[in-house]
Design a protein around this motif. Sequence first.
Motif, mmCIF file in Angstrom:
data_model
loop_
_atom_site.group_PDB
_atom_site.id
_atom_site.type_symbol
_atom_site.label_atom_id
_atom_site.label_comp_id
_atom_site.label_asym_id
_atom_site.label_seq_id
_atom_site.Cartn_x
_atom_site.Cartn_y
_atom_site.Cartn_z
ATOM 1 N N ASN A 173 25.526 -46.973 -5.888
ATOM 2 C CA ASN A 173 25.436 -46.080 -4.742
ATOM 3 C C ASN A 173 24.441 -44.954 -5.003
ATOM 4 O OD1 ASN A 173 26.675 -43.419 -3.264
ATOM 5 N ND2 ASN A 173 27.010 -45.259 -2.035
ATOM 6 N N THR A 174 24.533 -44.335 -6.171
ATOM 7 C CA THR A 174 23.626 -43.249 -6.526
ATOM 8 C C THR A 174 22.187 -43.747 -6.612
ATOM 9 O OG1 THR A 174 25.387 -42.189 -7.810
ATOM 10 C CG2 THR A 174 23.135 -41.456 -8.233
ATOM 11 N N SER A 175 21.999 -44.931 -7.163
ATOM 12 C CA SER A 175 20.655 -45.502 -7.298
ATOM 13 C C SER A 175 20.032 -45.784 -5.934
ATOM 14 C CB SER A 175 20.706 -46.794 -8.117
ATOM 15 O OG SER A 175 21.202 -46.557 -9.413
ATOM 16 N N LEU A 176 20.833 -46.325 -5.014
ATOM 17 C CA LEU A 176 20.316 -46.615 -3.676
ATOM 18 C C LEU A 176 19.937 -45.340 -2.941
ATOM 19 C CD1 LEU A 176 22.735 -49.476 -2.527
ATOM 20 C CD2 LEU A 176 20.323 -49.680 -3.143
ATOM 21 N N HIS A 177 20.775 -44.304 -3.067
ATOM 22 C CA HIS A 177 20.435 -43.017 -2.447
ATOM 23 C C HIS A 177 19.149 -42.456 -3.040
ATOM 24 C CE1 HIS A 177 23.625 -42.144 0.364
ATOM 25 N NE2 HIS A 177 24.563 -42.476 -0.508
ATOM 26 N N PHE A 178 18.997 -42.599 -4.341
ATOM 27 C CA PHE A 178 17.795 -42.083 -5.012
ATOM 28 C C PHE A 178 16.549 -42.835 -4.546
ATOM 29 C CE2 PHE A 178 14.761 -42.361 -8.565
ATOM 30 C CZ PHE A 178 14.465 -41.010 -8.723
ATOM 31 N N LEU A 179 16.624 -44.162 -4.536
ATOM 32 C CA LEU A 179 15.477 -44.969 -4.119
ATOM 33 C C LEU A 179 15.173 -44.786 -2.635
ATOM 34 C CD1 LEU A 179 16.235 -48.290 -6.029
ATOM 35 C CD2 LEU A 179 14.487 -46.583 -6.591
ATOM 36 N N GLY A 180 16.202 -44.457 -1.847
ATOM 37 C CA GLY A 180 16.017 -44.261 -0.416
ATOM 38 C C GLY A 180 15.532 -42.877 -0.036
ATOM 39 N N ASN A 181 15.444 -41.974 -1.022
ATOM 40 C CA ASN A 181 14.877 -40.656 -0.748
ATOM 41 C C ASN A 181 13.447 -40.824 -0.243
ATOM 42 O OD1 ASN A 181 13.048 -38.331 -1.937
ATOM 43 N ND2 ASN A 181 15.081 -37.454 -1.613
ATOM 44 N N THR A 182 13.077 -40.080 0.782
ATOM 45 C CA THR A 182 11.771 -40.273 1.424
ATOM 46 C C THR A 182 10.614 -40.155 0.445
ATOM 47 O OG1 THR A 182 11.773 -37.941 2.060
ATOM 48 C CG2 THR A 182 12.576 -39.498 3.682
ATOM 49 N N VAL A 183 10.650 -39.145 -0.401
ATOM 50 C CA VAL A 183 9.541 -38.931 -1.334
ATOM 51 C C VAL A 183 9.501 -40.032 -2.399
ATOM 52 C CG1 VAL A 183 8.585 -37.352 -3.073
ATOM 53 C CG2 VAL A 183 9.532 -36.439 -0.947
ATOM 54 N N ILE A 184 10.666 -40.409 -2.933
ATOM 55 C CA ILE A 184 10.712 -41.470 -3.941
ATOM 56 C C ILE A 184 10.218 -42.793 -3.347
ATOM 57 C CG2 ILE A 184 12.212 -42.834 -5.441
ATOM 58 C CD1 ILE A 184 11.747 -39.980 -6.408
ATOM 59 N N ALA A 185 10.683 -43.118 -2.145
ATOM 60 C CA ALA A 185 10.284 -44.367 -1.498
ATOM 61 C C ALA A 185 8.776 -44.410 -1.261
ATOM 62 C CB ALA A 185 11.038 -44.542 -0.183
ATOM 63 N N LEU A 186 8.221 -43.320 -0.787
ATOM 64 C CA LEU A 186 6.777 -43.268 -0.551
ATOM 65 C C LEU A 186 5.985 -43.323 -1.851
ATOM 66 C CD1 LEU A 186 6.104 -40.748 2.367
ATOM 67 C CD2 LEU A 186 5.338 -43.109 2.200
ATOM 68 N N THR A 187 6.503 -42.659 -2.881
ATOM 69 C CA THR A 187 5.824 -42.686 -4.182
ATOM 70 C C THR A 187 5.770 -44.112 -4.725
ATOM 71 O OG1 THR A 187 6.562 -40.434 -4.692
ATOM 72 C CG2 THR A 187 5.855 -41.794 -6.541
ATOM 73 N N LEU A 188 6.898 -44.818 -4.664
ATOM 74 C CA LEU A 188 6.930 -46.195 -5.151
ATOM 75 C C LEU A 188 6.003 -47.089 -4.335
ATOM 76 C CD1 LEU A 188 10.772 -46.596 -5.821
ATOM 77 C CD2 LEU A 188 8.951 -46.298 -7.517
ATOM 78 N N ALA A 189 5.961 -46.877 -3.015
ATOM 79 C CA ALA A 189 5.081 -47.677 -2.163
ATOM 80 C C ALA A 189 3.612 -47.406 -2.483
ATOM 81 C CB ALA A 189 5.364 -47.370 -0.694
ATOM 82 N N THR A 190 3.285 -46.153 -2.747
ATOM 83 C CA THR A 190 1.904 -45.801 -3.082
ATOM 84 C C THR A 190 1.488 -46.419 -4.411
ATOM 85 O OG1 THR A 190 2.166 -43.693 -1.893
ATOM 86 C CG2 THR A 190 0.303 -43.872 -3.403
ATOM 87 N N ILE A 191 2.375 -46.345 -5.404
ATOM 88 C CA ILE A 191 2.084 -46.969 -6.704
ATOM 89 C C ILE A 191 1.932 -48.486 -6.538
ATOM 90 C CG2 ILE A 191 3.027 -47.449 -8.999
ATOM 91 C CD1 ILE A 191 4.388 -44.682 -8.868
ATOM 92 N N LEU A 192 2.799 -49.082 -5.695
ATOM 93 C CA LEU A 192 2.693 -50.520 -5.418
ATOM 94 C C LEU A 192 1.339 -50.849 -4.805
ATOM 95 C CD1 LEU A 192 4.025 -53.353 -5.192
ATOM 96 C CD2 LEU A 192 4.855 -52.650 -2.928
ATOM 97 N N SER A 193 0.865 -49.996 -3.891
ATOM 98 C CA SER A 193 -0.430 -50.243 -3.252
ATOM 99 C C SER A 193 -1.579 -50.159 -4.252
ATOM 100 C CB SER A 193 -0.659 -49.250 -2.107
ATOM 101 O OG SER A 193 -0.988 -47.958 -2.592
ATOM 102 N N PHE A 194 -1.440 -49.285 -5.283
ATOM 103 C CA PHE A 194 -2.487 -49.206 -6.308
ATOM 104 C C PHE A 194 -2.676 -50.555 -6.998
ATOM 105 C CE2 PHE A 194 -1.640 -44.388 -7.086
ATOM 106 C CZ PHE A 194 -2.335 -44.090 -5.924
#
Length: 447
Positions: A260-281
Amino acid sequence: MSPLFAIILTTCAILSIIILIARFRLNPFIVLFVTSIVIALIAGMPADKVVGSFESGAGHVLGHVGTVIALGTMLGKMLTESGGADQIALTISRKAGRGHADWAMMVIGLLVGLPVFFEIGFVLLIPIAFVLAARTNTSLLRIALPMGAALSVTHALIPPHPAALLAVSAYHANIGKTIFYGLLVGIPTAIIAGPVFGRFAASHVPLLEENPMAAQFVSAKPPENMPGFTVTLLTILSPVILMLLGSGADFISAPHTILNTSLHFLGNTVIALTLATILSFYVLGLARGFSRETILRFSTECLGPTALIMILVGAGGGFGKVLIDSGISDAITHAALGAHMPLLVLAWLLAVIVRVACGSATVAMATASGIVAPILSHAPSISPELMVLVTGAGSVALGPMNDAGFWQIKEYLGLTVPQTLKTWSVLETLIAVCGLVFCLIGSLFLH
């Protein structure tokens, strides 16, 4: 402070901002800052508190929106340079047809906007809007306004968006019914404020020929070796998927567990966007043959044009905070509470007032629902689901200048302040009014 004085003071402040920026061509940041200081002093706010109030509001908004704009711009730059934005735009054009591209962008905006805040959905989709407009030789307004309308409608009316969930909780509404009614109200509202108004606005508001933001995202011609549609779409949707998982974490797993804590963390707007940006790199960069040095240059250079946007977004937040801390917004809110009107209209009006006072649709929705919820408990004949929708509709009204979205639209679309008022502010007001009207009609059948 008397309500009349507060209304006059707010009106004069808004008119002054418009005139000083549009007529006298003064720097928007300076105008917003000086106007905030002046109205605070006139309202009787202690001089030693004024600057701190402005800084607090600006910092609060920039702490979230600034990061989102930066990450979204880098992701958008990778979409552009790799040809991913062209791939999405050409696919949309081919499937929907050139004449229906605005309808397609509205549908995409409705889907992407469900779990994310407006600012995030906007920075994710605006590169596609730029490229789609260029490749189909269509006015940017005709493409971007339906997208913006859809994002705003989902923000205000349809759970599981965080703003709507706040009102669902306050009014003790049934979330299933709220989603169903939200779609019934939201879809026609998005159509009216989106493709219908977008076509009207595009034919009456001429855009500048040169748009620095558009130039950053649109190449002279589509790259020859574009990434696949599926991989590009998944890259764009990856933050949306993560945020959906975050919003549904409590349904997927027990609260306070590691999952539950991990999903909330990954679903945070900034974390989600950061991971997506790194994925795009990797997916749109290294995997496409770009060197690390080239990716670094892309991600650094693209931030330059966003500096003014961030400054203006912060200034708008500062202006809104001054209206709150000086007591101006409270005076106007108390006046609305003293008026005798139907509860649906009262909730809508309070949301409009808070929206104008602080700029944030989320704050407007949370504040208005918090004020009206105790009154609703004594009015069992009124549908709590409609109360959620009508409060949400009011929360996006007017598209005021202390809202981050106003300055995002202005700078990204290359509009002047009067043009932004004629397009974006009217669009947001259309959403608010249509939402109110549809809810009032629905109240005739729902009890």
